[in-house]
Design a protein around this motif. Structure first.
Motif, short mmCIF file in Angstrom:
data_model
loop_
_atom_site.label_atom_id
_atom_site.label_comp_id
_atom_site.label_asym_id
_atom_site.label_seq_id
_atom_site.Cartn_x
_atom_site.Cartn_y
_atom_site.Cartn_z
N LYS A 4 0.97 -1.20 0.03
CA LYS A 4 0.02 -0.08 -0.05
C LYS A 4 0.70 1.35 0.03
CE LYS A 4 -4.05 -2.00 2.24
NZ LYS A 4 -5.20 -1.88 3.10
N VAL A 5 0.20 2.61 -0.37
CA VAL A 5 0.90 3.66 -0.49
C VAL A 5 0.08 4.70 0.41
CG1 VAL A 5 1.40 5.41 -2.11
CG2 VAL A 5 1.94 3.20 -2.78
N ILE A 6 0.71 5.31 1.01
CA ILE A 6 0.06 6.58 1.87
C ILE A 6 -0.27 7.64 1.05
CG2 ILE A 6 0.03 7.78 3.83
CD1 ILE A 6 2.54 6.03 4.87
N LEU A 7 -1.57 8.15 1.30
CA LEU A 7 -2.05 9.17 0.56
C LEU A 7 -2.10 10.54 1.41
CD1 LEU A 7 -5.40 7.62 -1.02
CD2 LEU A 7 -3.32 8.12 -2.23
N TYR A 8 -1.49 11.59 0.86
CA TYR A 8 -1.62 12.91 1.37
C TYR A 8 -2.20 13.81 0.69
CZ TYR A 8 1.97 11.31 4.75
OH TYR A 8 2.62 10.51 5.66
N ASP A 9 -3.17 14.93 1.16
CA ASP A 9 -3.75 15.69 0.37
C ASP A 9 -2.72 16.96 -0.05
OD1 ASP A 9 -3.30 17.46 2.63
OD2 ASP A 9 -5.66 17.35 3.05
N SER A 10 -3.20 17.85 -0.79
CA SER A 10 -2.32 18.81 -0.99
C SER A 10 -1.60 19.99 0.18
CB SER A 10 -2.88 19.91 -1.93
OG SER A 10 -4.00 20.62 -1.47
N ASN A 11 -2.16 19.54 1.39
CA ASN A 11 -1.85 20.25 2.69
C ASN A 11 -0.91 19.61 3.38
OD1 ASN A 11 -3.33 22.69 1.91
ND2 ASN A 11 -5.05 21.85 2.77
N ASP A 12 -0.36 18.29 3.07
CA ASP A 12 0.32 17.31 3.71
C ASP A 12 -0.36 16.58 4.73
OD1 ASP A 12 2.51 17.46 2.10
OD2 ASP A 12 3.46 19.30 3.12
N LYS A 14 -2.35 13.17 6.08
CA LYS A 14 -2.77 12.17 5.72
C LYS A 14 -4.19 11.86 5.46
CE LYS A 14 -1.97 7.30 7.02
NZ LYS A 14 -1.44 6.23 7.91
N ILE A 15 -4.44 11.21 4.27
CA ILE A 15 -6.08 10.82 4.19
C ILE A 15 -6.35 9.64 4.02
CG2 ILE A 15 -6.50 13.34 3.26
CD1 ILE A 15 -6.37 12.24 0.57
N GLY A 16 -5.31 8.76 4.01
CA GLY A 16 -5.48 7.31 3.99
C GLY A 16 -4.58 6.40 3.03
N GLU A 17 -4.76 5.28 2.60
CA GLU A 17 -3.77 4.41 1.80
C GLU A 17 -4.50 4.11 0.67
OE1 GLU A 17 -3.30 1.56 4.74
OE2 GLU A 17 -1.56 2.32 5.55
N THR A 18 -3.95 3.39 -0.36
CA THR A 18 -4.32 2.83 -1.64
C THR A 18 -3.10 1.96 -1.96
OG1 THR A 18 -5.20 3.24 -3.90
CG2 THR A 18 -3.36 4.59 -3.26
N PHE A 19 -3.51 1.11 -2.84
CA PHE A 19 -2.83 0.21 -3.56
C PHE A 19 -1.55 0.77 -4.24
CE2 PHE A 19 -4.15 -3.56 -1.54
CZ PHE A 19 -5.58 -3.41 -1.48
#
Length: 158
Positions: A4-12, A14-19
């Motif tokens: 999985k890869v960690i997801l960040y929004d444009s403001n740094d 953390k908003i979740g994970e994805t494959f």
């Protein structure tokens, strides 16, 4: 299981994970970019976090789809193997019944004479032997197919 890869929004934040596969799609679509060279996290480009498309953004949904697909393939393989075993049993049963039938005809018509049932019975039992070899060989093919599938899946998921 895919990493999985960690997801960040444009403001740094953390908003979740994805494959990894989904993260690559987002980067390719220029909706996000890799944060580092390890490719373990991506950051959405400004204004791209809430854009919807046909792909699910939730990693759990993607995993469920992948899991049910794998379960479906395993079920198909299990059915094929059971059908192959049942087919082998039916074939053997028919050959045994025909062999007994030929022996009965021989015993009622020419007992002690030329043993002619050997010819049709040998052809029938040869067909069972060939069927058994194919049945056993196909079991090994399932293993080879699974190995090849995993190798190709690993190669194309990169």
């Amino acid at each position: 299981m895919e990493s999985k890869v960690i997801l960040y929004d444009s403001n740094d934040v953390k908003i979740g994970e994805t494959f990894v596969r989904r993260a690559r799609q987002l980067v390719k679509q220029q909706r996000a970019y890799w944060i580092n060279d390890n490719h373990d996290a991506i950051r959405f480009a400004p204004g791209m976090e809430n854009m919807s498309d046909t792909e699910p953004d939730d990693a759990h949904e993607s995993y469920e789809a992948h899991s049910s697909d794998t379960d479906h393939r395993i079920m198909r393989l299990a059915k094929r193997r059971v059908y192959a075993r049942v087919g082998m049993r039916i074939h053997c049963s028919v050959v045994v019944a025909l062999s007994v039938f030929f022996l009965a005809i021989y015993m009622f018509t020419t007992p002690g004479g030329y043993f002619w049932p050997i010819w049709p019975m040998s052809a029938l039992w040869l067909s069972v032997a060939i069927h058994w070899v194919v049945y056993k060989f196909s079991g090994g093919m399932h293993t080879e197919i699974a190995t090849e599938y995993e190798m190709l899946k690993h190669r194309y998921d990169r």
